[in-house]
Design an enzyme around this catalytic site. Structure first.
Site, mmCIF file in Angstrom:
data_model
loop_
_atom_site.group_PDB
_atom_site.id
_atom_site.type_symbol
_atom_site.label_atom_id
_atom_site.label_comp_id
_atom_site.label_asym_id
_atom_site.label_seq_id
_atom_site.Cartn_x
_atom_site.Cartn_y
_atom_site.Cartn_z
ATOM 1 N N ASP A 106 0.845 -1.183 0.000
ATOM 2 C CA ASP A 106 0.000 0.000 0.000
ATOM 3 C C ASP A 106 0.887 1.241 0.000
ATOM 4 O OD1 ASP A 106 0.934 0.281 2.567
ATOM 5 O OD2 ASP A 106 -0.955 -0.220 3.541
ATOM 6 N N ASP A 133 -8.043 -7.310 1.392
ATOM 7 C CA ASP A 133 -7.021 -7.481 2.429
ATOM 8 C C ASP A 133 -7.566 -6.948 3.731
ATOM 9 O OD1 ASP A 133 -5.332 -4.873 3.545
ATOM 10 O OD2 ASP A 133 -6.477 -4.464 1.732
ATOM 11 N N CYS A 164 -12.821 -28.141 9.483
ATOM 12 C CA CYS A 164 -11.611 -27.509 8.963
ATOM 13 C C CYS A 164 -10.479 -28.526 8.834
ATOM 14 C CB CYS A 164 -11.185 -26.368 9.884
ATOM 15 S SG CYS A 164 -9.705 -25.484 9.345
ATOM 16 N N CYS A 180 -7.179 -27.488 8.457
ATOM 17 C CA CYS A 180 -5.905 -26.793 8.659
ATOM 18 C C CYS A 180 -5.026 -27.526 9.672
ATOM 19 C CB CYS A 180 -6.135 -25.351 9.098
ATOM 20 S SG CYS A 180 -6.537 -25.111 10.845
ATOM 21 N N CYS A 235 -6.383 -27.398 13.355
ATOM 22 C CA CYS A 235 -7.524 -28.258 13.660
ATOM 23 C C CYS A 235 -7.180 -29.737 13.556
ATOM 24 C CB CYS A 235 -8.681 -27.910 12.728
ATOM 25 S SG CYS A 235 -9.408 -26.281 13.069
ATOM 26 N N HIS A 245 -5.172 -20.825 11.793
ATOM 27 C CA HIS A 245 -6.536 -21.248 11.503
ATOM 28 C C HIS A 245 -7.324 -20.151 10.800
ATOM 29 C CE1 HIS A 245 -10.563 -22.900 11.915
ATOM 30 N NE2 HIS A 245 -10.915 -21.687 12.323
#
Length: 367
Positions: free
Chosen positions: A83, A257, A295, A297, A300, A326
């Protein structure tokens, strides 16, 4: 940008292809808080965002340039968006002075007087070597008067033109302009018309998610997004709640974002397939199940709510790493599901099903 469907796209950069719509994890200080580049790749983050203002303050863009650019400095070989520092102009309202030339402000670290102009913003981002750069803009507060917003957006347009002229690496770095105009439809139209006439490679919608009601943000998107070129990326800045990502995608946004997933993770707040979960709560002290049974991930798959609660309560960094992993994984998978729903021509049905599971029946409720 190459269109491949109903607002599906691919953005080609020197460091890889980005499938859109996409969510970009925020790495303000050349790092996504608590995450390694390898972990971000494992969850298939295709692009991350870094902050021009903060890297200008510390360690300095000249040092990063000498290190070989931001990609090499932080060991990230996928795309980076930087940015321009414009949002920091907004957030440092008590420490800055805006003039036609640029913004004079004081460092939040030591109070030193500093200055960023459109030309300086380009110099910094050219040195960082990001794949996508943002033009220097002013993000007006909410609420703001019509006259103030009009003067602000017209200055932003003049600054965008100066950014174009001073951008030194046009063949290597894409420069996106930022449409402003507050909550005023005619000013959004004016800003979009002025900026699209300059033919930037992409366009962002700024000045949203600054305190306005959620329905107001969606209304602004309804009349602003169609004003932007269909064959160029459209980026909604600073938005990262699940409902806003879905609603933004429905309205033709390609890139998002936000610090939300990493910020709330540090307080033990999780996004799950069934809604918000605050793992610090006492009811999870003996809950040995995963944060989200749906989930896949790393967190998890390996750790229980009880263990993560213990780590968060004990202020252990590993707990924050697990919750951050997560939340980022959740949003990246959500965008993957959004893209698939677009392919299947069922995005509105997907939204309704997701909101029903997540408990999002009122857009004002948000996350």
């Amino acid at each position: 940008m190459q269109a491949v469907g109903r607002r599906l796209g691919r953005i080609y950069t020197p460091h890889g292809v980005i499938e859109t719509p996409t969510f970009m994890p925020v790495g303000t200080q050349a790092t996504v808080k608590t995450m390694s580049p390898e972990e971000l790749k494992a969850m298939d983050a295709r692009i991350i965002l870094s902050n021009t203002y903060h890297l200008f303050i510390r360690p300095g863009h000249d040092l990063i340039r000498r290190a070989g650019g931001l990609h090499r400095f932080m060991n990230w070989d996928r795309p980076i968006l930087t940015d321009s520092g414009g949002f920091q102009v907004f957030s440092l309202s008590n420490m800055r002075k805006i003039t036609e030339e640029g913004v004079e402000f004081r460092s939040h670290l030591n109070g030193d007087k500093l200055f960023i102009s459109p030309e300086k913003a380009m110099e910094i981002q050219n040195a960082l070597g990001s794949d996508i750069m943002m033009a220097f803009d002013e993000c007006p507060p909410y609420p703001a008067t019509y006259d103030y917003v009009k003067q602000s957006l017209e200055r932003t347009t003049r600054w965008a033109e100066r950014c174009l002229k001073s951008h030194a690496r046009k063949d290597e770095q894409a420069l996106f302009a930022i449409v402003q105009g507050g909550m005023y439809e005619d000013l959004r139209k004016q800003s979009a018309a002025e900026l699209t006439s300059m033919d930037f490679p992409g366009y962002a919608i700024g000045g949203l998610s600054v305190g306005e009601p959620k329905h107001t943000m969606f209304e602004v998107l309804d009349y602003t997004t169609p004003l932007l070129p269909a064959d160029k990326p459209r980026y909604l800045m600073g938005v990262g709640s699940p409902d806003a990502l879905i609603e933004g995608s429905i309205r033709g946004i390609d890139m998002f974002d936000c610090v939300l997933p990493t910020r709330i993770a540090r307080n033990g707040t999780l996004m799950t397939s069934e809604g918000r979960l605050v793992v610090r709560n006492a009811k999870y002290a003996e809950d040995f199940g995963p944060l989200d049974p749906a989930c896949t991930c790393y967190t998890c798959a390996n750790y229980s709510r009880a263990y993560i609660r213990h780590l968060i309560k004990a202020d252990e960094t590993f707990g924050i790493r697990l919750t951050t992993y997560h939340n980022l994984h959740f949003l990246l998978r959500l965008m993957e599901d959004v893209r698939q729903a677009i392919r299947d021509d069922r995005l509105l049905d997907f939204r309704d099903e997701f909101f029903a599971r997540y408990g999002l029946f009122d857009n004002e409720k948000g996350f």
